[in-house]
Design a protein around this motif. Structure first.
Motif: not given
Length: 412
Positions: A298, A300-301, A334, A338, A343, A409, A412
């Motif tokens: 992902q 966002q990670v 994260l 983010v 989240c 996720l 945002r």
């Protein structure tokens, strides 16, 4: 049944060890006091010349049944149960260490354990924190007054895997007490004695109990350490086999004197939960690996810390130690942009809660909760930025977990 599998032995343990009225579960003994018809027998029990029960603060037949169950899992020569895992750790440190002793401990440890070690320093115990993923750092910290080494099998929450076997060999060579906290791996993945541990600690509240409905802890003595090498055993406990002295002193000075007693009702609940440890751990480990692989893809990670991933620094070591099961804890960082709280609030399956080893998937922002008191400098040393999520994976359906985190996720 000694040659039976892990679950077979655990499920049948209660009625094989206590056949009162044919019950399949060891009964609950709520009595606080225990009477004897012969005063000589009562005195013999108090003086440890005969087995028996005196006062519930030091144990009951129900807590003894749980202790025997955990002891069988760990392959030890004795186990003590406590009201919590922290009570068990307190009992070890305060029963065995004295002012001026030196303790080597992993710097990657649970927040409350870290706090306890700071308290030990206030009582005059010298402390050195090292990167326990490298046994050479443990060796370099050795002093003439070093008495003990303490590590977790898999660190909470960073999932670092200590160099367990090499540290065990080092402790054996230098006659040091080696304390291994196996809470995150549990005896199902690997018993602590396999790494040369002198004492193994399990938080029974976590995987062994498994249902988030009971607190408890346990210390198992493996029988690998000769306590005649240890200078702080009181003379009255230096009787019979020297491999049993440590646990006896912990019982007298750490359980009886400090009072971290596990109740019979809770012991019964934990023993019932333990019956399904292997089944739950298999499901948890499978879910955790699937979720770790998904989160690693992902955008966002920043990173996923899980020993089952090839990207984990100790992946090969974890495989050597635990095979294809890597536990249920993930550390997820994260991206800075983010919103961590937004989240988390979008999750519908995973529960926002401070616990682990549960049937349910539990998640929290580590820097803002369980590690908040440490301050930013100590958190930075442990690799816990503000965007760090601790995820304890449960037994839910895999597809539901993956979809839940995908949804959380997505925005945002």
């Amino acid at each position: 049944m000694s040659d039976s599998g892990f679950t077979t032995q655990t499920v049948h343990f209660g009625h094989r060890s206590d056949t009162t009225h044919g019950a399949v579960h060891a009964p609950i003994h709520p009595s606080t006091e225990y009477t004897y018809h012969d005063a000589h027998e009562l005195a013999a029990v108090f003086q440890n010349r005969k087995k028996g029960y005196t006062y519930a603060r030091t144990g009951t037949p129900t807590t003894a049944a749980l202790e025997a169950q955990v002891n069988a899992m760990e392959g030890g020569n004795g186990t003590l149960a406590f009201a919590t895992g922290m009570a068990a750790l307190n009992a070890i440190f305060f029963a065995l260490l004295r002012q001026g002793d030196h303790l080597i401990a992993s710097k990657y440890i649970f927040g409350n354990t870290n706090s306890l070690l700071m308290t030990l320093e206030n009582f005059g115990v010298e402390l050195t924190l090292v990167d326990a993923t490298d046994a050479a750092q443990v060796a370099a910290a050795l002093r003439p007054n070093t008495r003990m080494v303490f590590v977790e099998t898999i660190a909470n929450p960073g999932t670092q895997v200590a160099d367990l076997k090499a540290i065990g060999d080092f402790c054996q060579a230098h006659r040091l007490v080696y304390v291994v906290d196996s809470t995150l791996s549990s005896p199902y993945l690997r018993p602590g004695r396999d790494f040369g541990a002198s004492l193994v600690v399990n938080s029974l509240s976590k995987h062994i109990g498994g249902h988030g409905n009971a607190l408890g802890g346990a210390i198992t003595q493996t029988g690998l350490y000769d306590w005649s090498d240890f200078p702080h055993i009181y003379e009255q406990y230096r009787k019979d086999d020297a491999h049993t002295w440590g646990l006896l002193q912990i019982k007298k000075k750490g359980l009886r004197d400090m009072g971290g007693t596990l109740s019979s009702d809770i012991a019964h609940r934990l023993a019932a939960g333990a019956e399904t440890l292997a089944l739950r751990m298999d499901r948890i480990c499978g879910n955790a690996l699937a979720l770790a692989k998904f989160l690693e893809t992902q955008p966002q990670v920043v990173r996923v810390q899980y020993p089952g991933l090839a990207s984990h620094p100790q992946h090969q070591r974890a495989t050597d130690f635990f095979g294809t099961r890597y536990g249920g804890l993930l550390g997820v960082v994260l991206q800075p942009e983010v919103d961590v709280f937004a989240c988390l609030n979008r999750l519908r399956v995973a529960a926002l809660a401070t616990h682990l080893g549960d049937n349910r998937t539990l998640i929290l922002p580590a820097a803002h909760t369980i590690y908040f008191e440490m301050g930013p400098e100590r958190r930075a040393q442990m690799g816990i930025p503000d965007g760090f999520l601790r995820i304890s994976v449960g037994i839910e359906d895999e597809i539901d977990l993956l979809q839940d985190f995908a949804n959380a996720l997505a925005s945002r």
